[in-house]
Write a protein that holds these residues in place. Structure first.
Motif: not given
Ligand code: 6R9
Length: 635
Positions: A386-411
């Motif tokens: 609401d306040h940062v993205g102003n409801k216009k920016c997709p929120v990407v909730d990115t799941w990953w780990q040091t071990e995975t090196g990069g983002i694994m599950i995310s919009p």
């Protein structure tokens, strides 16, 4: 068809299916079309997931800095690669172009070579968030030295452990670092650590704070005069695909921190690909990831991912609360940031402050906002949206780990419909599965289990430095043939994943498996609650019962604690079910957190059990003093 970038949801499914049916073709094409190689690979991937033995692009030759810098020089030489935003807003921001970055990295690479650093040597980098940190990392990569960055907030003991384990022969540090209103005496911490580290023969010192420091004869050298003398031409070392690029330590709950080893080609391909897709990066976007480069998030999404795509990336030296709580928003306005990537702990801290802090600034340059590090609770998600993205920016909730090196599950921004608290779909190429207690893969949707990955991906860590057995035992032994993440998750009716927390933290109450995240999410929904953590403690009848640590919002209003307890339990009953109600509640002023913002639940568990000893490794704690306070006030 190019597999590097997904353009719409239909294509997401196409790429996903292709990546499962023909992973070699999928990754091979991505690697071939988007990077510069001295020599192509013989095999895209070879693996034995039982022995934890994985190789990507074996036989290929490359240098990752050629891909991060040199290949952009023709088209983007005068484009800003790095924006440095200093701790003090009155100090001018620095814009470093790709040409200048190239010069700086080459000079630094030559200094390292002159100081006797060779391919395969480990270099420990203990620097604040200043441009020299990025330059030092890339210079190591240029000459094939293995960088081991240690977050410059760690103690001398934590630093020494990491230098000893990696057998680093050089440390790169600075006189000090600015962090909010404080100055941290980094060189002094290094001096103390080095008393225990015989492997280190050279310390290069960057001048940042002009603090007086001890310079040990024959060991310590000021960096700048060496750089002034160095040539700005440096031939990049030709590296094998599987040569280690870096070591990064991640703390386990017991034992020494684990030195996760990432290798050259796979890490490069994976961070570039995930950056492009998750953030929907387009030319001229300004990317700001607020993590410290001392964490994997900073490695992958401040440095490697953005630079591999020729992007402009922000390095911020300061903290969100200095000079006041509007600093993040001010920086977004000032540098016209397009993608803003931060952690739930920061979002919750800023959401506690007055709204004017964020409303004062123009945030309309933002296109995508992201979260990483912990499950993001629903309230924080909405505040961010609401306040940062102003409801216009997709929120990407990115799941990953040091071990995975990069983002694994995310919009994927603008492609995958988002859903609060859900990391949604695995990226194409990532074969996520849920496993039950009997080690069977759980098919279908609306299910809960342990999150595993059943096929290798290029960005995965290859081993733990000097301890392959531990790597195998930790990640590949519970579910033979699969990589075990240590996290629990549920898959909803459309196949979206929600991470429910570490399985070690799962609490079994009267035979029900409960993840910590959904319960904490329900508690945080209560208007008086700022943050919470839930752990289990032994109970005669239920086996385990729930103990909640709750931080209240500072509203000045005095609340009856008994009533609050009842109301909070009502929230849990409504959102999760009566089974998840708390037996005990303790109102606290803070929670023990790691410096990357994760709650150390194992300490809270000990306290709930009334066992005030054996807290394990606490070297990564941000606020160790809180432990005593919580202990003393325990009911
Ligand atoms: C990148 C990073 C990894 C652990 C991971 C999980 C938790 C990270 C999350 C998340 C829920 C997310 N985690 N992102 N949990 N939703 N979007 O944080 O690496 O420091 O190694 O931590 O963090 O528990 O297993 P690392």
């Amino acid at each position: 068809m190019s597999y590097y970038k997904v353009d719409n949801l239909e294509q997401y499914f196409k790429h996903y299916n292709k990546s499962i049916r023909e992973p070699r073709k999928f990754w091979g094409k991505i690697a071939e079309e988007n990077f510069t190689w001295y020599q192509p690979w013989d095999k895209v991937v070879e693996f034995d997931m039982t022995e934890a033995d994985v190789q990507w692009f074996a036989g290929a030759k490359l240098n990752v800095t050629k891909n991060c810098i040199d290949r952009h020089l023709n088209k983007r030489g005068e484009k800003t690669a790095i924006i440095f935003e200093p701790n003090n807003p009155d100090e001018e921001a620095l814009h470093i172009t790709y040409n200048e970055l190239h010069q700086r990295v080459c000079k630094m690479a030559n200094v390292l070579r002159e100081q006797g650093v060779k391919k395969g040597d480990r270099v420990c980098i203990y620097l604040p968030m200043i441009p020299e940190l990025a330059v030092a990392i890339l210079a190591c990569a240029r000459i094939g030295a293995i960088h081991s960055v240690v977050f410059a907030g760690f103690s001398s003991k934590a630093l020494a452990t990491r230098i000893i384990d990696s057998e680093s022969k050089m440390v790169i540090t600075s006189d000090g670092g600015f962090r909010g209103s404080k100055t941290i005496e980094l060189k002094e911490i290094v001096d103390e650590a080095l008393q225990k580290c015989p492997s280190v023969s050279t310390v290069l010192v960057v001048k940042r704070t002009n603090t007086a420091v001890n310079m040990k004869e024959g060991r310590d050298i000021w960096l700048q005069p060496l750089l002034d003398e160095a040539s700005d031409n440096s031939v990049a070392e030709i590296m094998d695909a599987e040569d280690p690029l870096f070591i990064l330590y991640t703390s386990g709950s017991t034992g020494n921190p684990k030195g996760m080893v990432h290798t050259t080609a796979g890490y490069m391909v994976f961070t570039a690909y995930t950056f492009k897709n998750v953030f929907s990066y387009e030319e001229n976007d300004v990317h700001w990831c607020t993590a410290d480069i001392g964490w994997i998030t900073g490695h992958s999404y401040i440095l490697y991912g953005p630079l591999l795509n020729g992007a402009t990336t922000v390095i911020f030296e300061g903290v969100p609360s200095y000079p006041d709580h509007s600093r993040f928003w001010q920086v977004i306005e000032k540098h016209k940031v397009s993608q803003f990537y931060t952690a739930p702990t920061a979002i919750r801290a800023l959401a506690k402050e007055k709204l004017e802090y964020v409303q004062k600034y123009q945030l309309n340059s933002l296109k995508v906002i992201g979260s990483v590090g912990e499950p993001i609770n629903e309230e924080a998600w909405h505040w961010f949206n609401d306040h940062v993205g102003n409801k216009k920016c997709p929120v990407v909730d990115t799941w990953w780990q040091t071990e995975t090196g990069g983002i694994m599950i995310s919009p994927l921004a603008f492609i995958t419909p988002t859903k609060p608290t859900y990391a949604t779909f695995p990226l194409p190429g990532i074969q996520a599965v849920l496993m039950d207690d009997k080690r069977n893969e759980i098919e279908g949707n609306q299910v809960v289990g342990s999150l595993c990955i059943k096929f290798p991906w290029p960005g995965m860590a290859r081993t733990i430095w000097n301890d392959h057995q531990r790597y195998k035992d930790t990640y590949f032994s519970q579910y033979p043939g699969k990589y075990f993440t240590g996290d629990g998750a549920l898959r909803d009716e459309v196949g979206y994943y929600r991470i429910t927390g570490r399985v070690d933290d799962v609490i079994i109450v009267s035979g029900h498996n409960l993840g910590t995240a959904p319960i904490e999410d329900a508690i945080n929904e209560h208007p008086a609650v700022a943050e919470s953590a839930v752990v289990g403690f032994p109970h005669d009848v239920k086996g385990n019962a729930l103990y909640g640590y709750v931080i209240l919002k500072e509203t000045g209003e005095i609340r009856n604690k008994e009533n609050l307890f009842i109301e909070i339990n009502q929230h849990i009953t409504d959102h999760v079910g009566p089974i998840a109600k708390l037996d005990k509640i303790q109102f606290v002023s803070g929670l023990p957190k790691t410096r990357s913002g994760k709650i150390m639940r194992r300490i809270l568990r000990k306290i709930a059990e009334g066992n005030f000893t054996d807290y394990g490794d606490t070297s990564t704690l941000l606020n160790p003093e809180i432990i005593e306070e919580i202990q003393n006030e325990k009911k």
